[in-house]
Design a protein around this motif. Structure first.
Motif, PDB file in Angstrom:
ATOM      1  N   SER A   9       1.607  -5.323   1.923  1.00 15.89           N
ATOM      2  CA  SER A   9       2.523  -6.289   1.361  1.00 15.89           C
ATOM      3  C   SER A   9       1.861  -7.228   0.465  1.00 15.89           C
ATOM      4  CB  SER A   9       3.679  -6.614   2.139  1.00 15.89           C
ATOM      5  OG  SER A   9       3.293  -7.869   2.635  1.00 15.89           O
ATOM      6  N   ASN A  12       0.240  -5.368  -2.415  1.00 10.66           N
ATOM      7  CA  ASN A  12       1.189  -4.720  -3.240  1.00 10.66           C
ATOM      8  C   ASN A  12       1.657  -5.809  -4.381  1.00 10.66           C
ATOM      9  OD1 ASN A  12       1.076  -2.008  -2.767  1.00 10.66           O
ATOM     10  ND2 ASN A  12       3.000  -2.056  -1.227  1.00 10.66           N
ATOM     11  N   TRP A  16       2.020  -5.491  -8.136  1.00 12.20           N
ATOM     12  CA  TRP A  16       3.273  -5.595  -8.921  1.00 12.20           C
ATOM     13  C   TRP A  16       2.820  -6.612  -9.979  1.00 12.20           C
ATOM     14  CZ3 TRP A  16       7.296  -2.560  -9.234  1.00 12.20           C
ATOM     15  CH2 TRP A  16       7.532  -1.904  -8.247  1.00 12.20           C
TER      16      TRP A  16
ATOM     17  N   ASN B 116       0.415   2.061  -3.559  1.00 10.31           N
ATOM     18  CA  ASN B 116       1.448   2.872  -3.182  1.00 10.31           C
ATOM     19  C   ASN B 116       2.622   2.148  -3.327  1.00 10.31           C
ATOM     20  OD1 ASN B 116       0.286   5.197  -2.191  1.00 10.31           O
ATOM     21  ND2 ASN B 116      -0.773   4.483  -0.601  1.00 10.31           N
ATOM     22  N   ILE B 117       2.619   1.416  -4.393  1.00 11.26           N
ATOM     23  CA  ILE B 117       3.997   0.657  -4.826  1.00 11.26           C
ATOM     24  C   ILE B 117       5.257   1.402  -4.719  1.00 11.26           C
ATOM     25  CG2 ILE B 117       3.002  -1.194  -6.386  1.00 11.26           C
ATOM     26  CD1 ILE B 117       4.076   0.212  -8.614  1.00 11.26           C
ATOM     27  N   ARG B 118       6.359   1.030  -4.524  1.00 13.07           N
ATOM     28  CA  ARG B 118       7.486   1.528  -4.242  1.00 13.07           C
ATOM     29  C   ARG B 118       7.943   2.228  -5.716  1.00 13.07           C
ATOM     30  NH1 ARG B 118      12.667  -1.401  -1.565  1.00 13.07           N
ATOM     31  NH2 ARG B 118      13.305   0.774  -1.771  1.00 13.07           N
ATOM     32  N   PHE B 119       8.507   3.149  -5.792  1.00 12.32           N
ATOM     33  CA  PHE B 119       9.188   4.100  -7.014  1.00 12.32           C
ATOM     34  C   PHE B 119       7.888   4.294  -7.744  1.00 12.32           C
ATOM     35  CE2 PHE B 119      12.052   0.142  -6.433  1.00 12.32           C
ATOM     36  CZ  PHE B 119      13.134   0.732  -5.817  1.00 12.32           C
ATOM     37  N   LYS B 120       6.880   4.497  -7.330  1.00  8.88           N
ATOM     38  CA  LYS B 120       5.761   5.037  -8.101  1.00  8.88           C
ATOM     39  C   LYS B 120       6.057   6.279  -8.853  1.00  8.88           C
ATOM     40  CE  LYS B 120       0.894   6.772  -7.173  1.00  8.88           C
ATOM     41  NZ  LYS B 120      -0.103   6.828  -6.270  1.00  8.88           N
TER      42      LYS B 120
END
Lengths: 304, 304
Positions: A9, A12, A16, B116-120
């Motif tokens: 995290s 990430n 982000w 591997n970020i969300r919503f990739k």
């Protein structure tokens, strides 16, 4: 496990941060304008005094709408198939061409791409002005000796199709030539050994193998053609006044917004024009394997 | 060796067909090359002549170098030398867009490929959709947005909107996915490298070919852009060169007979010189980067 999750995290977070500038631009100028356009449609205006979604209907009933649709469809009917066919034939010819000057030919083909937008309008004004055109001889063969014979409203579809064609054909010839280079020489050689002629190889081997690039090109050419604006707008406002007023759908959207002040109608028209482009994009993404490396097609991902 | 054999087989293909077709194909390829460069040659030569000589002399005749200087000086008479401002505007808007677009796109492409970020997957699909929809489709909605947030007639509006570069993100994503092995990231992470350093110390130094590709497409897409600055920047002092050229069309009698005589010495050579200033930089970039054009447009589908 917990530690691993924490590290991930944390990683990430940095990801982000690096992604956020693009994400901001994507949301601010890709998504929000569409939402704002949707919200703008039902606003009250002089032409839609009660407001509401009738704005779509009002645009469709505008006396300039159908002529603009006719113009754009006429233009697309000439420009899209001619460009696609011409590009394919030229790329195939370049592919089998044995000359040493191939590099120079490719350089020449790309030159017209530098003549786009306002410069294209200037250059085509000169090309189609028999008094000083560099092609005045060929024009005279067709009996065209004055600009009045050429610059007529009913001939604009051909003129704009020629302008759009020259602005992009060279680029696409190079790109499709590049796609042909991806075909293995062994496949071609095998077909030749089996007795195929150059024409048969082009039709039966090369074209099926570059089909997805042709679809990709077709969608981009179609979507771009639908949005024709600069050429008719500048010809009309800058050179031959009144010849191409509200000629294209984008011009009509522009007029609705900036001459009539009907932003609801302009937004409604923009949204309607967005639909075919979106459908084209979805076809390329999900119905061809043009973007196979992006792995966005879920079926492929599962297979992989 | 194998490659040479392949090339030889490609080269001999047409020779095996009839000599007639070889001549036909070569003749046509050369003819189209000549057709492609004639308009540019006319444009380059037009400012070398006096206004009257553009009509009286051969369209492709050369005048003198002094006339280029004269045409440039005459352009300075227009609206207190605003022409120079347009050149400067075009340079700094385009440079800002190229830098912003390249930086945001390369970071976003890296994140999509290395994390591997969300919503990739959703981000990838939205990127592809935005890339395939012509930017013109959103111009009226973007105007509505800019008007609402009071960014109208501010260069930053054009710079920000044009810096949304989904095609660049896609190119970066493909580049990083196909050229940098995942193991390299993993071993760097094990050595204590955080994600920012992963990008700046590992990915970026390996991605100069990508950066030049991104800058190339950002430049050619924005240098001659007309529709967006035309709508967002209505004041003459904020114009870019293409908008300025359009302005010269309808505010001087050089090519628009509808405009009455003015005391400003703007005639066809001056207008053509303004066109040269727009077309030549883009032509040079195209000529030296034609391989980038092909590589970029086919990225993600042809495995190199």
């Amino acid at each position: 496990m917990a530690k691993q999750k924490k590290v991930k995290s944390k990683n990430n977070f940095a990801m982000w941060v690096m992604f956020s500038p693009y994400l901001f631009l994507l949301i601010a100028f890709g998504l929000i304008p569409i939402i704002m356009a949707i919200l703008e449609v039902p606003h009250e205006s002089r032409v839609n005094p009660d407001g509401g979604w009738d704005a779509f209907l009002i645009v469709l009933q505008d006396f300039r709408f159908l002529p603009a649709v006719r113009n754009v469809l006429g233009f697309m009917a000439i420009f899209v198939p001619t460009t696609i066919l011409f590009v394919i034939v030229m790329a195939l010819m370049l592919d089998v061409n044995p000359t040493k000057w191939k590099k120079w030919l490719r350089m020449a083909y790309i030159v017209p791409a530098a003549i786009s937008g306002a410069v294209a309008v200037l250059v085509w004004y000169a090309l189609l002005q028999p008094a000083f055109s560099p092609i005045k001889e060929p024009l005279s063969w067709f009996g065209l000796t004055t600009s009045d014979q050429i610059w007529q409203t009913e001939k604009l579809v051909y003129i704009f199709a020629a302008m759009a064609f020259f602005a992009i054909a060279g680029n696409w010839i190079l790109i499709q030539f590049g796609s042909l280079q991806s075909i293995s020489g062994e496949v071609i050689e095998a077909a030749r050994v089996d007795g195929c002629s150059a024409f048969q190889i082009a039709l039966k081997i090369k074209l099926p193998l570059i089909k997805k690039y042709i679809v990709y090109m077709g969608v981009l050419i179609f979507a771009g053609g639908l949005q024709i604006f600069v050429e008719p707008q500048l010809i009309d406002s800058g050179i031959y006044s009144g010849i191409a007023e509200s000629w294209s759908l984008d011009q009509l959207a522009f007029e609705l917004a900036f001459t009539t002040g009907d932003f609801g109608g302009a937004s409604a028209l923009s949204l309607m024009l967005l639909v075919p482009s979106l459908l084209g994009a979805l076809v390329v993404i999900f119905k061809t394997d043009m973007f196979e490396e992006a792995e966005v097609n879920s079926n492929k991902k599962v297979e992989a | 060796m194998l490659k040479n054999l392949e090339l030889m087989s490609r080269k001999t293909k047409l020779r095996q067909e009839s000599r007639f077709w070889t001549y036909m194909v070569n003749g046509w390829l050369i003819f189209f090359a000549i057709v492609s460069i004639i308009p540019m040659i006319w444009l380059l030569l037009a400012p070398s002549k006096e206004d009257a000589d553009i009509t009286n002399r051969h369209p492709l005749a050369f005048g003198s170098f002094g006339n280029y200087v004269k045409a440039w000086n005459n352009l300075q008479f227009f609206d207190n030398g605003v022409m120079f401002t347009w050149v400067v505007n075009s340079l700094w808007y385009t440079a800002s867009i190229v830098v912003l677009a390249t930086v945001t796109a390369s970071m976003a492409g890296f994140v999509l490929s290395a994390s591997n970020i969300r919503f990739k997957r959703s981000f990838l699909i939205s990127t592809l959709i935005t890339m395939l929809v012509p930017p013109m489709a959103l111009v009226v909605p973007i105007f509505v947005l800019m008007d609402a947030i009071s960014l109208m007639d501010r260069p930053i509006a054009v710079i920000l909107v044009s810096s949304l570069y989904p095609f660049g993100v896609f190119l970066s994503y493909i580049y990083y996915t196909t050229t940098i092995p995942k193991e390299l990231y993993e071993s760097a992470r094990l050595d204590g490298c955080n994600d920012f350093r992963l990008f700046t110390k590992i990915a970026l130094p390996l991605s100069w070919p990508l950066i030049s590709l991104l800058a190339f497409f950002a430049f050619i897409g924005n240098w001659a852009n007309y529709f967006l600055p035309y709508i967002l920047l209505p004041s003459s002092e904020n114009f870019t060169l293409p908008i300025g050229l359009g302005f010269l069309f309808y505010s001087t009698p050089a090519i628009n007979p509808g405009v009455g005589a003015t005391s400003v010495p703007i005639y066809k050579p001056e207008i053509a010189l303004a066109g040269v200033l727009i077309a030549v930089p883009i032509m040079i970039v195209f000529l030296i980067s034609q391989k980038r054009l092909v590589r970029g447009m086919l990225a993600g589908s042809i495995k190199e």
